[in-house]
Design an enzyme around this catalytic site. Structure first.
Site, PDB file in Angstrom:
ATOM      1  N   GLU A 122       4.984  -5.129   6.992  1.00 34.86           N
ATOM      2  CA  GLU A 122       4.269  -4.047   7.692  1.00 34.86           C
ATOM      3  C   GLU A 122       4.811  -3.805   9.099  1.00 34.86           C
ATOM      4  O   GLU A 122       4.733  -2.694   9.620  1.00 34.86           O
ATOM      5  CB  GLU A 122       2.773  -4.370   7.768  1.00 34.86           C
ATOM      6  CG  GLU A 122       2.025  -4.274   6.448  1.00 34.86           C
ATOM      7  CD  GLU A 122       2.005  -5.574   5.647  1.00 34.86           C
ATOM      8  OE1 GLU A 122       2.819  -6.490   5.937  1.00 34.86           O
ATOM      9  OE2 GLU A 122       1.161  -5.677   4.743  1.00 34.86           O
ATOM     10  N   ALA A 162       0.863  -1.190   0.000  1.00 37.23           N
ATOM     11  CA  ALA A 162       0.000   0.000   0.000  1.00 37.23           C
ATOM     12  C   ALA A 162       0.892   1.230   0.000  1.00 37.23           C
ATOM     13  O   ALA A 162       2.056   1.168   0.396  1.00 37.23           O
ATOM     14  CB  ALA A 162      -0.890  -0.023   1.237  1.00 37.23           C
ATOM     15  N   GLU A 192      -0.877  -9.150  -0.569  1.00 36.89           N
ATOM     16  CA  GLU A 192      -2.304  -9.363  -0.279  1.00 36.89           C
ATOM     17  C   GLU A 192      -3.133  -9.269  -1.558  1.00 36.89           C
ATOM     18  O   GLU A 192      -4.071 -10.046  -1.764  1.00 36.89           O
ATOM     19  CB  GLU A 192      -2.770  -8.338   0.761  1.00 36.89           C
ATOM     20  CG  GLU A 192      -2.087  -8.556   2.104  1.00 36.89           C
ATOM     21  CD  GLU A 192      -2.407  -7.470   3.117  1.00 36.89           C
ATOM     22  OE1 GLU A 192      -2.253  -6.282   2.789  1.00 36.89           O
ATOM     23  OE2 GLU A 192      -2.825  -7.812   4.229  1.00 36.89           O
TER      24      GLU A 192
END
Ligand code: HXC
Length: 259
Positions: free
Chosen positions: A133, A67, A113
């Site tokens: 992460e 992300a 993901e």
């Protein structure tokens, strides 16, 4: 929406829709705009009767490095909660046609993901998978703790998520995360060939087969078996089942109608 900025969309072979993530300056970091475009393009292919299967790929350097950290960095909890970000990503997993992820280079965090939301993963020898992460003070948020654990098992998933262990293409193959490893220059061609083969099969059976396999990740064995059985019986209501079994008896290739 067809005026895309962060993806490229092609039809490289009959029946195949190809989506390339295209933010070369940011290793395909998954900004909101990029993900909205991916979902939009995937839904458009899903609705297109000429398309039977999709391929999702990135660049040689990165499928996606996660992300977009810079986009999220300043956000507060309530802002994130109300953003609907992960809910919008999840729309990809409602696409009915099979999606093949063709992964080269970094496949990290939300990138991994996103790949795991697809149905078949193919890796180039250069692929590196990880859930880093933890390095930025968070955890996976779009399936990393759930899908990865179901796919590769608890111990490897824990190492990857708690301690940023990255695995290469061969390790991903051994762990069941990908179904094949190919030379980088063959990656997209192999994915497109596979998509073309699937797109040439009985469309309703392909759609229900995808739904049935994915159900195995979401339910108990007995409920999954019930679901599979129901879909199996349902297919006897299609012309393609009659044609497929008749063609077998007549020793000829079946001609599918998709109904
Ligand atoms: C925003 C990113 C980015 C990211 C890379 N870039 N990853 N920008 N978000 N996730 C940008 C860099 O800032 C840099 O921009 C450019 O891409 C090239 O990256 P470099 O770091 O210079 O490349 P390199 O040294 O080759 O290192 C590659 C890398 C590293 C190891 C992949 O970029 C990296 O660690 N990226 C972050 C990986 C990560 O933590 N992913 C998880 C994100 S959180 P400039 O402008 O400086 O050139 C997540 C949560 C998902 O995914 C939750 C569900 C929604």
């Amino acid at each position: 929406m067809t005026d895309y900025h962060d993806i490229l969309v092609e039809r490289p072979a009959p029946g195949v829709g190809l989506i390339r993530l295209h933010r070369p300056d940011a290793l395909n970091a998954l900004s909101r705009r990029l993900m909205a475009e991916v979902v939009d393009a995937a839904q458009a292919f899903d609705a297109d009767p000429d398309i039977g299967a999709l391929v999702l790929t990135g660049s040689e350097r990165a499928f996606a490095a996660g992300a977009d950290i810079k986009e999220m960095a300043a956000a507060g909890a309530v802002e994130m909660l109300n953003s609907g970000m992960i809910e919008s990503w999840a729309r990809l997993s409602r696409v009915k046609k099979p999606i093949i992820a063709a992964v080269a280079g970094h496949c990290l965090g939300g990138g991994n993901e996103l790949a795991m939301m697809c149905d078949i993963l193919i890796a180039a020898e250069t692929a590196k998978f990880g859930q880093p992460e933890i390095n930025i003070g968070v955890i996976p948020g779009a399936g990393g703790t759930q899908r990865l654990t179901r796919i590769v098992g608890k111990s490897l998933a824990m190492e990857m998520i708690l301690n940023d262990r990255r695995i290469n293409a061969q390790e991903a193959l051994a762990a069941g995360l990908v179904s094949r490893v190919v030379a980088p220059e063959r990656l997209v061609d192999e994915a497109v060939e596979l998509a073309q083969q699937i797109a040439a099969r009985a469309p309703v059976a392909v759609q229900l087969a995808k739904a049935a396999v994915n159900k195995a990740y979401e339910t108990s064995l007995s409920e999954g078996l019930e679901y599979e059985k129901t879909l199996f019986y349902f297919l006897f209501g299609t012309e393609d089942q009659k044609e497929g079994m008749q063609a077998f008896a007549e020793k000829r290739a079946a001609v599918w109608q998709g109904r």
